[in-house]
Design an enzyme around this catalytic site. Sequence first.
Site, PDB file in Angstrom:
ATOM      1  N   ARG A  51       0.861  -1.191   0.000  1.00  9.60           N
ATOM      2  CA  ARG A  51       0.000   0.000   0.000  1.00  9.60           C
ATOM      3  C   ARG A  51       0.896   1.241   0.000  1.00  9.60           C
ATOM      4  NH1 ARG A  51       1.564   1.788   4.313  1.00  9.60           N
ATOM      5  NH2 ARG A  51       0.443   3.761   4.149  1.00  9.60           N
ATOM      6  N   GLN A 157      -3.313   2.914  10.465  1.00 12.08           N
ATOM      7  CA  GLN A 157      -1.978   2.844   9.865  1.00 12.08           C
ATOM      8  C   GLN A 157      -0.926   3.512  10.753  1.00 12.08           C
ATOM      9  OE1 GLN A 157      -4.726   4.016   8.305  1.00 12.08           O
ATOM     10  NE2 GLN A 157      -4.833   3.304   6.188  1.00 12.08           N
ATOM     11  N   ASP A 198      -1.874  12.123  -0.899  1.00 13.43           N
ATOM     12  CA  ASP A 198      -2.183  11.184  -1.974  1.00 13.43           C
ATOM     13  C   ASP A 198      -2.232  11.891  -3.311  1.00 13.43           C
ATOM     14  OD1 ASP A 198      -2.794   8.378  -0.909  1.00 13.43           O
ATOM     15  OD2 ASP A 198      -3.651   9.737   0.556  1.00 13.43           O
TER      16      ASP A 198
END
Lengths: 311, 311
Positions: A51, A157, A198
Site C-alpha cells: 500500500r 496505519q 495522496d
Amino acid sequence: MQVNGKHYRTVWLDEGIVKMINQPLIPHTFEIFESAAYEETAWAIKTMVVRGAGAIGAAAGFGVAQAALAAPDGRIAADMREAAEAKAIADEDAAACQAIGQLGAEQIDDGCRILTHCNAGWLAFVDWGTALSPVYAAKRQKKKVFVFVDETRPRCQGARLTAWELCGEGVDHAIIADNAAGFYMRKGDVHMVITGADRIAANGDVANKIGTYEKAVLAKENGIPFYVAAPTSTIDMLCPSGDGIPIEERGEDEVLCMFGLTESSELVKVRLAPQRSKAHNPAFDVTPAQYVTGIITEKGIIKPGNLKSLS
Amino acid sequence: MQVNGKHYRTVWLDEGIVKMINQPLIPHTFEIFESAAYEETAWAIKTMVVRGAGAIGAAAGFGVAQAALAAPDGRIAADMREAAEAKAIADEDAAACQAIGQLGAEQIDDGCRILTHCNAGWLAFVDWGTALSPVYAAKRQKKKVFVFVDETRPRCQGARLTAWELCGEGVDHAIIADNAAGFYMRKGDVHMVITGADRIAANGDVANKIGTYEKAVLAKENGIPFYVAAPTSTIDMLCPSGDGIPIEERGEDEVLCMFGLTESSELVKVRLAPQRSKAHNPAFDVTPAQYVTGIITEKGIIKPGNLKSLS
C-alpha cells in the site's frame, strides 16, 4: 530502512520475482510476500499486501515487467529493458524520498516534537517515505526528536505501521488517539505537523487520509506549522482544485470492526458496534491550501500557492 | 428509555438492591447488574459497570443509602429517609435531563443532521441523558433527525453506547471515525453539534471527553453551532476557568488495544500496536468558551460567558 538491523526496501524485484513486505501482518509479523506472476502482483496491490502511493507505483511497474517477461513471443531484449526501467523508477522514488528527508530535516530543530497522521513512511514508498523521511534524517543527524503518532482510525496505519517503523529506527514516540492531537497542540507540546499526500491539486489543496483536514485546521488554530511531504509526482497540475477530487467511500466494517492480536497471538477481527448500526467511511479528505505551511518536495519546500514555479 | 420495547433507567434502587445496566457489556449483551451491599456498589462505580456523571451520582447516592441501611444501630427511620432522598436525587436528575431535551429540541429543525461525541445519553445519566435528550425529544415530536456518531476513541463510547441507545429509540444514525467529523462538517452535512460536559468552569470553558475540543474548533471553522448540554449541577462556579481543571491520564492499553466481539461471540481484547510502542492517553480536554454557542441546561440555553445569570 532497518528491520531487525537489516536494510529492507518495501518492494523490490529479484530475478523476476516481485518481493514485498506483507503489510497487513505488520506490526505483529514480519514476512516477505513473493509474487512470481503479474496476476499475483496485481492481486497483492488490490488486497493491500502493498500500500502507499510510491510502493504501489513500484509494485505496478514490476508487475508490468513481469507481464512483459511472460509474453509468449520471446521479446527478451525488450522485456529486460522493461524490467530495468521499473527498477529505475523504484530507485528514483527512493532518491526523491531521501531528498525530501534532507530538506525537511532542515526545518527540524533539536528537541522537536512532531505530530504525524497515517503512514507516509517508507512502507508507503520504496524507501525512506515522505512525512517520516525528515524525521529519519534528523535522527541520523543526532537531533533529538519525538513523534506523536495519530493512530489514524479506521485502519490504524499510524498505530500499526508508523509506530512499527519508528521502533525499527529507534525514534522516540507515543501513539495517541486521533482525538488527542488537538489537546497536545493546544498544550504547546507539538512543534510541527508533517503528513503525506495522496494527490495535490494545482492550487495547493491536498487530498490525504481522512482526518488530515482536522489536524490541519487545529494546527492553524494553534499557530503550528503544518507541512505536507510528497514527491513532485504527487502534484497534479491538471486538477485545478481539491473540489475536483473524488472521495472513496470504503466498506463500513473498517469502522464497525477492528483487527488485532489476541493474547494467544491469534490475529482476529472483532466487532465494536451494535449489529444494527451502520457506518460511513470516507477514506480521504481534502485540506484546503490555506492550512498548509509548505509542501516538502525533492526539489525544495514550496508554498502551496506557488506550485506553478515547479513547472 | 426503551430497551427491547421496555422502559429502563440506567440505575435504580429496588428494595435495598442497587440495580444498574452493566455498561461494559453494551452493545453486545444487555444485563442488569445487582448490588446488595454498598461495597459492591462502590466497586461497580470504580470499574465502570456504571459510568457518566449523572448515573454515577445516582449510584453513589444509592450506595450511601445502602451503607446507612447496613448500620448496626438500627436507625431504621433515618435510613429510610436516606434511601428516599437518594431516590429523589435520581428523580431530579431524570427531570433535569428531560427539561434539557425539551429546550434543546426547540433548536432542532425537521431534517436536522446532528453530530455528537462520546456518550452523553441516558446511559450516562439516570434517564434521557443530556446531549442525546434533545434528539429523543425531537424524534418524539415526529421531526426527522439523523445523528453522526463519533466512535470516540479510545474507549469507543460513541460506537458502543450512543449507537446502541439510538438503535433502541429508532433514531437514524451512522457511526463515523472521529477523523471523519471534520470532513462531514466541511461538506455541509452537519447542521449542529451537541456534546455533554463533565465540568463547566465559571467562564464557560468546558471539560469533556478527549476530542471534544477538536470538534468544537472544526465546528467554529465551518460556521456550525456547537452546543453543550448539561444540567446546571455540572457548572462549577468555584472553578474560574478551564485552566484549573486537571486532566486524567488513563492507562495506555486503552489506546494500544481494543475490546470487541469475535465472530463466535466471544468478547476479547486485541492488540493493534507494536509490543514496543507506548501510548499517551489523556481522558479529557478543555474546550474554551469561545467555541461554545450555548449551554443547554434545564433552566434554559445560556451563552457560556453568561453563566453568572444562573445564580
